[in-house]
Design a protein around this motif. Sequence first.
Motif, mmCIF file in Angstrom:
data_model
loop_
_atom_site.group_PDB
_atom_site.id
_atom_site.type_symbol
_atom_site.label_atom_id
_atom_site.label_comp_id
_atom_site.label_asym_id
_atom_site.label_seq_id
_atom_site.Cartn_x
_atom_site.Cartn_y
_atom_site.Cartn_z
ATOM 1 N N ASN A 15 0.785 -1.248 -0.007
ATOM 2 C CA ASN A 15 0.021 -0.144 -0.066
ATOM 3 C C ASN A 15 0.941 1.297 0.013
ATOM 4 O O ASN A 15 0.505 2.236 -0.571
ATOM 5 C CB ASN A 15 -0.853 0.026 1.185
ATOM 6 N N ILE A 16 2.019 1.174 0.755
ATOM 7 C CA ILE A 16 2.995 2.253 0.753
ATOM 8 C C ILE A 16 3.306 2.566 -0.553
ATOM 9 O O ILE A 16 3.469 3.830 -1.030
ATOM 10 C CB ILE A 16 3.824 2.269 2.055
ATOM 11 N N LEU A 17 4.001 1.697 -1.069
ATOM 12 C CA LEU A 17 4.621 1.634 -2.348
ATOM 13 C C LEU A 17 3.685 2.310 -3.479
ATOM 14 O O LEU A 17 4.043 3.030 -4.241
ATOM 15 C CB LEU A 17 5.258 0.450 -2.992
ATOM 16 N N VAL A 18 2.504 1.696 -3.339
ATOM 17 C CA VAL A 18 1.450 1.962 -4.547
ATOM 18 C C VAL A 18 0.966 3.815 -4.437
ATOM 19 O O VAL A 18 0.838 4.326 -5.289
ATOM 20 C CB VAL A 18 0.271 1.140 -4.529
ATOM 21 N N PHE A 19 0.799 3.727 -3.108
ATOM 22 C CA PHE A 19 0.483 5.229 -2.866
ATOM 23 C C PHE A 19 1.451 6.283 -3.142
ATOM 24 O O PHE A 19 1.130 7.329 -3.445
ATOM 25 C CB PHE A 19 0.391 5.458 -1.041
ATOM 26 N N LEU A 20 2.607 5.986 -2.768
ATOM 27 C CA LEU A 20 3.639 6.915 -3.233
ATOM 28 C C LEU A 20 3.769 7.173 -4.476
ATOM 29 O O LEU A 20 3.997 8.132 -5.189
ATOM 30 C CB LEU A 20 5.358 6.463 -2.957
ATOM 31 N N LYS A 21 3.514 6.170 -5.509
ATOM 32 C CA LYS A 21 3.554 6.031 -6.963
ATOM 33 C C LYS A 21 2.319 7.232 -7.406
ATOM 34 O O LYS A 21 2.479 8.052 -8.254
ATOM 35 C CB LYS A 21 3.320 4.735 -7.424
ATOM 36 N N GLY A 22 1.223 7.012 -6.889
ATOM 37 C CA GLY A 22 0.036 7.847 -7.168
ATOM 38 C C GLY A 22 0.302 9.343 -6.761
ATOM 39 O O GLY A 22 -0.001 10.181 -7.317
ATOM 40 N N TYR A 78 -0.380 -6.543 -8.863
ATOM 41 C CA TYR A 78 -0.123 -6.614 -10.221
ATOM 42 C C TYR A 78 0.025 -5.051 -10.657
ATOM 43 O O TYR A 78 1.074 -4.826 -11.590
ATOM 44 C CB TYR A 78 -1.564 -7.136 -10.819
ATOM 45 N N SER A 79 -0.789 -4.035 -10.231
ATOM 46 C CA SER A 79 -0.314 -2.941 -10.701
ATOM 47 C C SER A 79 1.055 -2.347 -10.406
ATOM 48 O O SER A 79 1.686 -1.794 -11.334
ATOM 49 C CB SER A 79 -1.570 -1.785 -10.036
ATOM 50 N N GLY A 80 1.386 -2.569 -9.344
ATOM 51 C CA GLY A 80 2.941 -2.311 -8.786
ATOM 52 C C GLY A 80 3.974 -2.841 -9.799
ATOM 53 O O GLY A 80 4.841 -2.273 -10.086
ATOM 54 N N GLY A 81 3.710 -4.106 -10.098
ATOM 55 C CA GLY A 81 4.608 -4.770 -10.866
ATOM 56 C C GLY A 81 4.497 -4.114 -12.314
ATOM 57 O O GLY A 81 5.609 -3.933 -12.909
ATOM 58 N N LEU A 82 3.273 -4.064 -12.853
ATOM 59 C CA LEU A 82 3.576 -3.197 -14.276
ATOM 60 C C LEU A 82 3.936 -1.713 -14.053
ATOM 61 O O LEU A 82 4.612 -1.623 -15.262
ATOM 62 C CB LEU A 82 1.896 -2.886 -14.782
ATOM 63 N N TRP A 83 3.700 -0.956 -12.992
ATOM 64 C CA TRP A 83 4.329 0.160 -13.072
ATOM 65 C C TRP A 83 5.870 0.268 -12.997
ATOM 66 O O TRP A 83 6.540 1.149 -13.377
ATOM 67 C CB TRP A 83 3.971 1.137 -11.689
ATOM 68 N N LEU A 84 6.503 -0.927 -11.973
ATOM 69 C CA LEU A 84 7.987 -1.091 -12.082
ATOM 70 C C LEU A 84 8.567 -1.324 -13.577
ATOM 71 O O LEU A 84 9.368 -0.793 -13.935
ATOM 72 C CB LEU A 84 8.039 -2.125 -11.061
#
Length: 377
Positions: A15-22, A78-84
């Motif tokens: 959640n933290i990683l994806v939140f920081l991306k957004g 999955y979303s985090g993987g694609l963003w990476l």
Amino acid sequence: MRALINAFIIHLTLNILVFLKGWNVFEGKKAARIIMIVIFGTEFLVYSIGFIFYRHLPEAFTQFSRVMGTSWMLFVLYSGGLWLIIDLAYVIRQRISHKPWRLREQSRRFKTISYFVPIVIVAGIMVHGRYQFMHPEVQQLPVTIHKPAGKVDSVRIAMIGDLHLGYMIDRNHTKRFVDLIMAQQPELILFVGDIIDGHIEPILQQRMDEELSRLHAPLGVFSCTGNHEYRYDAEEKIELLNNAGIIILRDSAVLIDSSFYVVGREDKVVPTRKPLKEILTGQSVEMSKPVIVLNHTPDNLAEEADAGADIALYGHTHHGQAFPGNIATEFVFEVAHGYKKKENTHIYVTSGIGLVGPQHRIGTVSEMVMLTVKFQP
């Protein structure tokens, strides 16, 4: 408790990683950032309360929090993987072109497109994965055993694995599974363990055993034990299943209609589990008759083959349940899912009809198996 803590830490980290991306994407967009805070905060709060205080909350809330939380975790994974992947490709491309490569220096248009496209793709994948779980396949498997089985020349067997009934798989799912099994009109029903997931409380609270009691077949309903039967309340769960009409075979054999044997093995977590050959000898199994073995974990297929089993049925793997788990299980198990003949033994490993965690099948299927076994001397 340790598994609970590990799941909590993984969930928080994702959640933290994806939140920081957004947060980076919506730089300068105050309203968008507020919406993000509300969405992530609400999800994490509901998830945390449901998982930590599940024994002190209404069951409906507990189930909702777990279904929502595990699905969200799969989504961000999955979303985090694609963003990476996108960000790595961007950095490599910029470095090759000798251009600025820092992610904060991406154009707003690129940030926006690269943020929302993976969300749309993952959402579509998860919708399909949910459909796969809600619509189990019925696999048809014809098998011929070259042994006499008394007056029986063939038998239709329903094989089912890994229901995992509990807080996630509730009575509605149980009814759905039972309806599907009974619609096949099997002559014999065989489970390969993990019928109940964890604690017995949700089974009792929702009276899921009433649904299980609807299972019946002319030649009986049997199961071996699985590792989840032994997670909590083992003896209580096994007693409940026996009372519901599912006879749990614990390193024991039963002669069906004086024609063939069904042998159920204890799960490998049981220290006193017996070798298969010892079971066959101790139970005076006549090897001239067909022998079907139920064994939850397919980690040593040679044992059933060397002991002379005609059919060996397994579960446990879920075939990884969701990509890339399906690939991982192919490396771990000799057979992660499906049929194989090893020496004279017909082997089938089911991917299971239920689930643990996210209620999505991605790259795998929920299934039950209908074996049509012919006996030809």
